[in-house]
Design a protein around this motif. Structure first.
Motif, PDB file in Angstrom:
ATOM      1  N   THR A  45       0.849  -1.056  -0.161  1.00  0.00           N
ATOM      2  CA  THR A  45       0.151  -0.167  -0.098  1.00  0.00           C
ATOM      3  C   THR A  45       0.740   1.038   0.135  1.00  0.00           C
ATOM      4  O   THR A  45       0.492   2.234  -0.766  1.00  0.00           O
ATOM      5  CB  THR A  45      -0.866   0.025   1.226  1.00  0.00           C
ATOM      6  N   ARG A  57       3.211   1.751  -3.336  1.00  0.00           N
ATOM      7  CA  ARG A  57       2.463   2.152  -4.434  1.00  0.00           C
ATOM      8  C   ARG A  57       2.241   3.627  -4.487  1.00  0.00           C
ATOM      9  O   ARG A  57       2.455   4.302  -5.463  1.00  0.00           O
ATOM     10  CB  ARG A  57       0.954   1.397  -4.557  1.00  0.00           C
ATOM     11  N   GLU A  58       1.879   4.142  -3.421  1.00  0.00           N
ATOM     12  CA  GLU A  58       1.674   5.539  -3.121  1.00  0.00           C
ATOM     13  C   GLU A  58       2.964   6.215  -3.345  1.00  0.00           C
ATOM     14  O   GLU A  58       3.013   7.412  -4.124  1.00  0.00           O
ATOM     15  CB  GLU A  58       1.072   5.763  -1.631  1.00  0.00           C
ATOM     16  N   CYS A  75      -7.983  -5.925  -5.820  1.00  0.00           N
ATOM     17  CA  CYS A  75      -8.941  -5.947  -6.953  1.00  0.00           C
ATOM     18  C   CYS A  75      -7.907  -6.610  -8.074  1.00  0.00           C
ATOM     19  O   CYS A  75      -6.822  -6.428  -8.403  1.00  0.00           O
ATOM     20  CB  CYS A  75      -8.853  -4.513  -7.443  1.00  0.00           C
ATOM     21  N   CYS A  87      -6.558  -3.745 -10.999  1.00  0.00           N
ATOM     22  CA  CYS A  87      -5.531  -2.597 -11.001  1.00  0.00           C
ATOM     23  C   CYS A  87      -4.750  -2.918  -9.300  1.00  0.00           C
ATOM     24  O   CYS A  87      -3.679  -2.362  -9.219  1.00  0.00           O
ATOM     25  CB  CYS A  87      -6.199  -1.090 -10.451  1.00  0.00           C
ATOM     26  N   GLU A 115      -5.452  -2.523  -6.351  1.00  0.00           N
ATOM     27  CA  GLU A 115      -5.697  -1.814  -5.108  1.00  0.00           C
ATOM     28  C   GLU A 115      -6.220  -2.976  -4.059  1.00  0.00           C
ATOM     29  O   GLU A 115      -7.097  -3.830  -4.106  1.00  0.00           O
ATOM     30  CB  GLU A 115      -7.070  -0.928  -5.544  1.00  0.00           C
ATOM     31  N   THR A 116      -5.943  -2.375  -2.816  1.00  0.00           N
ATOM     32  CA  THR A 116      -6.356  -3.545  -1.725  1.00  0.00           C
ATOM     33  C   THR A 116      -7.577  -2.859  -0.793  1.00  0.00           C
ATOM     34  O   THR A 116      -7.422  -1.713  -0.563  1.00  0.00           O
ATOM     35  CB  THR A 116      -5.051  -4.015  -0.741  1.00  0.00           C
ATOM     36  N   CYS A 122     -14.086  -2.891  -7.045  1.00  0.00           N
ATOM     37  CA  CYS A 122     -13.027  -1.794  -6.591  1.00  0.00           C
ATOM     38  C   CYS A 122     -13.615  -0.600  -6.748  1.00  0.00           C
ATOM     39  O   CYS A 122     -14.098  -0.237  -7.568  1.00  0.00           O
ATOM     40  CB  CYS A 122     -11.916  -2.288  -7.637  1.00  0.00           C
ATOM     41  N   THR A 179     -11.585   2.001  -7.104  1.00  0.00           N
ATOM     42  CA  THR A 179     -10.768   2.721  -7.981  1.00  0.00           C
ATOM     43  C   THR A 179     -11.132   2.590  -9.425  1.00  0.00           C
ATOM     44  O   THR A 179     -11.268   3.464 -10.166  1.00  0.00           O
ATOM     45  CB  THR A 179      -9.199   2.501  -7.693  1.00  0.00           C
TER      46      THR A 179
END
Ligand code: AMP
Length: 223
Positions: A15, A18-19, A130, A133, A135-136, A150, A152
């Motif tokens: 997490t 990724r950011e 997801c 993509c 995303e968690t 998801c 996003t």
């Protein structure tokens, strides 16, 4: 900056990586993601990796180093990288050091995410990812707006096969036996910074940024 995120499965490395990668414009090099893509593509390496990953064990070092070597040859890795879930063994750490040295590079900092075992179990068994993509989400603490979808990209959420409770316990054991020794290694190199990995995602991100900016301010690692 070349940074490695170290910590047990479920510590929040992905997490945060990724950011930060998005913000800094450097690639997030997550060996777990690379292996899952190879598995989804059904390549021979991917099929073998999927079999190992389903048990919670680690994929052999030479396979991982082959993937890392290929990834670092891509042009976007010239600016820096965030290694996420790599290195995971002493052998990988030594091979990475050698590989970077050959390129005139070095790790600048290793960030260790400290999270209690009870919290790791809670996070991993409730995690949903997801398919599109990556995303968690978490069924209890970070649910999507619509169950199974998801926020996003609208993709389908699923539970990773290795997030079942039995496999999570095995992954935590593998972590303490094979990966935890890296803490002492990087401590002895003066590269290790500890980050408290529990609490709000934004608070953890702020702590990570302080830790990395302190290193960047000193001009990175001595080469
Ligand atoms: P992760 O997505 O980082 O939790 O990784 C999922 C699984 O991929 C692990 O349980 C291992 O089976 C495999 N894996 C990921 N990264 C590595 C690595 N650096 N070394 C060996 N196996 C790895």
């Amino acid at each position: 900056m070349r940074i490695a995120f170290l910590g047990p499965p479920g510590a929040g490395k992905g997490t945060q990586a990724r950011e930060l990668a998005r913000e800094w414009g450097v690639p997030q090099i997550a060996t777990g993601d690379i292996l899952r893509s190879a598995a989804a593509a059904g390549t021979p390496l991917g099929r073998e990796a999927a079999r190992i990953m389903a048990t919670g064990a680690l994929v052999p070092d030479d396979v991982i180093m082959g993937l890392i070597g290929d990834r670092l040859r891509q042009p976007d890795a010239a600016r820096g990288s965030i290694f996420d879930g790599f290195p995971r063994t002493i052998g990988q750490a030594e091979a990475l050091e050698k590989l970077l040295k050959e390129r005139g590079e070095a790790l600048d900092v290793v960030l260790f995410f400290a999270v209690s075992e009870a919290e790791l179990l809670r996070r991993l068994t409730g995690r949903r990812v997801c398919r599109t993509c990556g995303e968690t989400f978490h069924v209890a603490s970070q649910p999507p707006q619509r169950a199974g979808v998801c926020d996003t990209c609208g993709g389908e959420l699923h539970q990773r096969e290795d997030d079942s409770e039995a496999t999570v316990r095995r992954r935590l054991e593998v972590y303490s036996r094979q990966t935890e020794p890296l803490l002492a290694l990087y401590e002895s190199r003066g590269l290790l910074r500890r980050v408290h990995g529990e609490g709000a995602i934004d608070g953890i991100r702020a702590e990570l940024k302080r830790a990395t900016e302190a290193v960047a301010g000193r001009g990175g690692a001595a080469r």
